[in-house]
Structure formats: C-alpha cells, structure tokens
Scaffold this active site. Sequence first.
Site, mmCIF file in Angstrom:
data_model
loop_
_atom_site.group_PDB
_atom_site.id
_atom_site.type_symbol
_atom_site.label_atom_id
_atom_site.label_comp_id
_atom_site.label_asym_id
_atom_site.label_seq_id
_atom_site.Cartn_x
_atom_site.Cartn_y
_atom_site.Cartn_z
ATOM 1 N N SER A 29 0.822 -1.213 0.000
ATOM 2 C CA SER A 29 0.000 0.000 0.000
ATOM 3 C C SER A 29 0.855 1.261 0.000
ATOM 4 O O SER A 29 0.335 2.370 0.027
ATOM 5 C CB SER A 29 -0.919 0.006 1.223
ATOM 6 O OG SER A 29 -0.170 -0.190 2.411
ATOM 7 N N ASN A 116 -1.809 -2.812 13.279
ATOM 8 C CA ASN A 116 -3.273 -2.694 13.278
ATOM 9 C C ASN A 116 -3.761 -1.476 14.062
ATOM 10 O O ASN A 116 -4.632 -0.736 13.601
ATOM 11 C CB ASN A 116 -3.916 -3.976 13.818
ATOM 12 C CG ASN A 116 -3.607 -5.165 12.930
ATOM 13 O OD1 ASN A 116 -3.054 -5.011 11.840
ATOM 14 N ND2 ASN A 116 -3.954 -6.363 13.398
ATOM 15 N N HIS A 162 -40.904 22.481 -9.672
ATOM 16 C CA HIS A 162 -40.991 21.684 -10.905
ATOM 17 C C HIS A 162 -40.302 22.380 -12.074
ATOM 18 O O HIS A 162 -40.653 22.142 -13.232
ATOM 19 C CB HIS A 162 -42.450 21.396 -11.289
ATOM 20 C CG HIS A 162 -43.295 20.944 -10.144
ATOM 21 N ND1 HIS A 162 -43.405 19.631 -9.756
ATOM 22 C CD2 HIS A 162 -44.037 21.662 -9.259
ATOM 23 C CE1 HIS A 162 -44.205 19.548 -8.705
ATOM 24 N NE2 HIS A 162 -44.589 20.761 -8.372
ATOM 25 N N SER A 283 -15.194 26.066 -27.140
ATOM 26 C CA SER A 283 -15.289 24.832 -27.904
ATOM 27 C C SER A 283 -14.257 24.901 -29.027
ATOM 28 O O SER A 283 -14.000 25.966 -29.581
ATOM 29 C CB SER A 283 -16.694 24.711 -28.494
ATOM 30 O OG SER A 283 -16.669 23.847 -29.614
ATOM 31 N N GLU A 296 -19.937 22.111 -14.297
ATOM 32 C CA GLU A 296 -20.224 20.756 -14.807
ATOM 33 C C GLU A 296 -19.328 19.718 -14.136
ATOM 34 O O GLU A 296 -19.768 18.638 -13.750
ATOM 35 C CB GLU A 296 -20.032 20.705 -16.321
ATOM 36 C CG GLU A 296 -21.165 21.358 -17.084
ATOM 37 C CD GLU A 296 -20.851 21.564 -18.560
ATOM 38 O OE1 GLU A 296 -21.721 22.081 -19.258
ATOM 39 O OE2 GLU A 296 -19.744 21.224 -19.004
#
Length: 465
Positions: A29, A116, A162, A283, A296
Amino acid sequence: MSHDSGAEKPWGGRFSEATDRFVEIFTASVDFDRRLYAYDIQGSLAHARMLQQIGVLTAAELQAIETGLAEIRTAIESGDFSWLIEFEDVHMNIEARLTERIGDAGKKLHTGRSRNDQVATDMRLYLRDQIDQILDDLASTRSALVDLAEREVDTILPGFTHLQVAQPVTFGHHMLAWQEMLARDAERLRDCRRRVNVMPLGSAALAGTSYPIDRALTARLLGFDAISENSLDAVSDRDFIIEFCAAASLVMMHLSRFAEELIIWSSAQFDFIELSDSFCTGSSIMPQKKNPDVPELLRGKSGRVFGSLVSVLTLMKGQPLAYNKDNQEDKEPLFDTVDTVRGSLKVFAAMIPALHVKRENMKASARRGFATATDLADYLVRHGTAFRDAHEIVGKLVRYGIERKKDLSEMTLTELRQFGGQINDDIFAVLTLEGSVAARNHIGGTAPQQVRAAIQRARGHLPPV
Ligand code: ARG
C-alpha cells in the site's frame, strides 16, 4: 532488494520462502499510504515517549528514536526518501529506515504496538486534520454565499417548483438557501469529528498488550479527546471513515445541485447569470461557445465521492472481527474523497464572488411567468373569497393572460374585475414583484428585510475568516 529473501521483511522470521514479486506488489500500500507519513511519525513519537515513561525505553533510546524520526521526516519532505514496495506500507518503510539509521533502538519502537492499531491511529489523525481543513473551506464558501446574498438582497428572480415559475423570490434569499445546506454539512462534519478523535493506539494487534502502557499519556500527546474502550472494535471498524464519506457525499450533493442551477442559469434560454471567463472554456469547433465547465465538473465529481462511500461500506460489511487486510482498501477512497471535496469547495468559493448577476433578465422572467398569481389569490381571500374560489378565479385570469400575452400586472382594473368583482385598484401594489416579496415578511421568508436579518444571523455562525 529483499524480494529474493522473505527474511528481510520485518515479519520475515516465520517465513522460509520469499514473497512472490507479484504478490508483493499486489499487497503493498506504500504507493498510496505514504501520504500518512507525518501522522505515522507523530503517532510513533507519542508511543515512544510513553514507552520511555513506563521504562520500556531508556532516555537515550528515546532520544535516538526522536532524532531518527526527525531525520526521516526531513528526508521524506525533501524527496530524499526511497519508498520500497518490499516494505509494503508506510509504517514498515519508516520503521525499517529508522532501524537502519539508529540500530537497536529502532527495533524497540514497535514494542506494545501493532500495525493494526498504528494504521487506525494514523487514519484518525489524518482525518481529524482534514475535517478541520474542510470546515475552513466550507466556511469560506459559506461566507462567499452570504456576501453575494447581501450584494443581491433586493434582486428579484422567479422562484421555481418543478422548474416552472412559481413565486418571485429575492436572489439573496436564494443564495442563503445554499448557505443553510452547507451550514448543516459543517455541523455534520463537526459531529463526525467527535467520533474520529478517539485513540485506538494501545489496542495492539487486537487484544491489547501485556506491557503496562499509559494510554492516557499517549492520547494527551496526540490530542485525542477519548480512548477506545474495546481493542477488537478499535482495530477493525472503519465506521468513522464511512460516516465521513457520507457527510462528504452530502457536501458534494449540495454543490452538485448548486452547480446545476448555475449551468441552467447561464444558458442563453435563462440568461440569469454570466460566469466569469476564468471558470469557463470554449469549444474547439463552435466559436460562439462559452461552456460552464467548472460547474459541470463539480456536478460530475459528486459521482466519485458517492462511489467512495459505497466502496468503504462494501469493504466493511463482510468482515468478521478483528482487523482484516480488506481495511487497507479504505485509504484510496478516503484520500480521493478528501481531495475532491477540498478542491470542489475551493473552486466554488472562488467562483461565487465572480458571478455576474443579470438583474434585469431575472426580473423580466419573473414578470412573464404569472409569478404573482398566488398574491392575487391571497388578495381575494383577504376580501372575503374562500381560497379555493380565489384559486379558480385567478386560474381563469391566468388563462386570459396567456391568450392575450399579458401578465397580471399589465391588465387593467376592468380586465381584472371581469373575473373578480371584489378587485379594486389597491391590487396593483399587490401584483408587483417587489410587493410580492416584501409581503413574505416573517422568519424564513423571502422579504429583503428578512433576508438582511438572516444574513446577520448567518454571519454570527461563521467563524471569522
Ligand atoms: N497497510 C495496512 C493497512 O493499511 C496496515 C496494517 C496491516 N496489518 C496487518 N496485520 N497486515 O491496513
């Protein structure tokens, strides 16, 4: 290189054959848990001091351990430490290097301890620190929201249910709604911190240790508020990580919802806000585009945090007592959650003050959607009409308005009175957007006066930045 000889491992004594190289890589790890190094050293220093107090280490041995660990920390921080897969994890890498540097005293550090309880301690120290950082990040985001609420306390936009225009609300009120959610997130994290800040060290492998350890001393040195009551529980359960991931998921869910609004609002169809250029990209094919990439991405990043919650829940659910190697899998999801939440809050706090609020567009949109229809119904009720009848009358007026492309506030008194004879010219004050929001003047309501008071209350709960 030790992969041809199991005997070089800290646990190599029992083994006669070397670990398979692939197994070594598979079980290691260190590539990810090395980020715990500072907490591992902190825990080891406290453990060593306690061992010296109870007579297991001499003052000279403690001194050697302290110097050795300090050198290791410097080496790690300056990039001079070579982490070895052969030593599996952060704990054994540091311990092996310590023994290499200081000799026999290094071999005594692990007395009365196991990896542990060590790893459980490191994880708790790490998470406690991270929660404190996240609480700071949350406070910055919250105060950015409160500042924006103050700047736009009188700005009116349509409120939606809504995603259909419902009633006008103030933008300040709208921003404070998000602030409330983040305030609850902070409260959840503070509550979670209480259960994180409990010390497992001393539980050793699973049953405790035969040395006369002084756990209260170690806990004090490490700033733990409490000591675990049961060694089996303390080395095995990762509920504190699950709980944190759940609280973190709620933070991300809230940020994601808010991001969704920013995305909708910045579309040409809504045109309520403009995000600063520094939070958008263009873009490569469509020259006109300015995409809300940052919100986003924030919305998308909630997915990995929810995923981490499910990962840790799942890795835990099948484990019998006590420690099992499954728990090594708690780290990457936790680290990723911490990084994602902190990064998201940082970018959020920076984006909010840079929002350009298009007040006129918001107002025009509220005017178009019959947002004051409820105000008209309430007016009729105040003039003796039953609410259901009032609802019916206003419904007809709205239909009339849709047919003639007129908002309620644009109709003449004669037009209004065709449907409700009890309407008088005091109605026009009621039908304005300003009149509508100002009328909702109670604690929790959208009236600017209430929002100003709510801003003061919110500031009172925020730590000074
Ligand atoms: N790397 C291990 C983990 O992250 C440390 C504890 C290992 N203990 C053991 N008995 N194998 O959980």
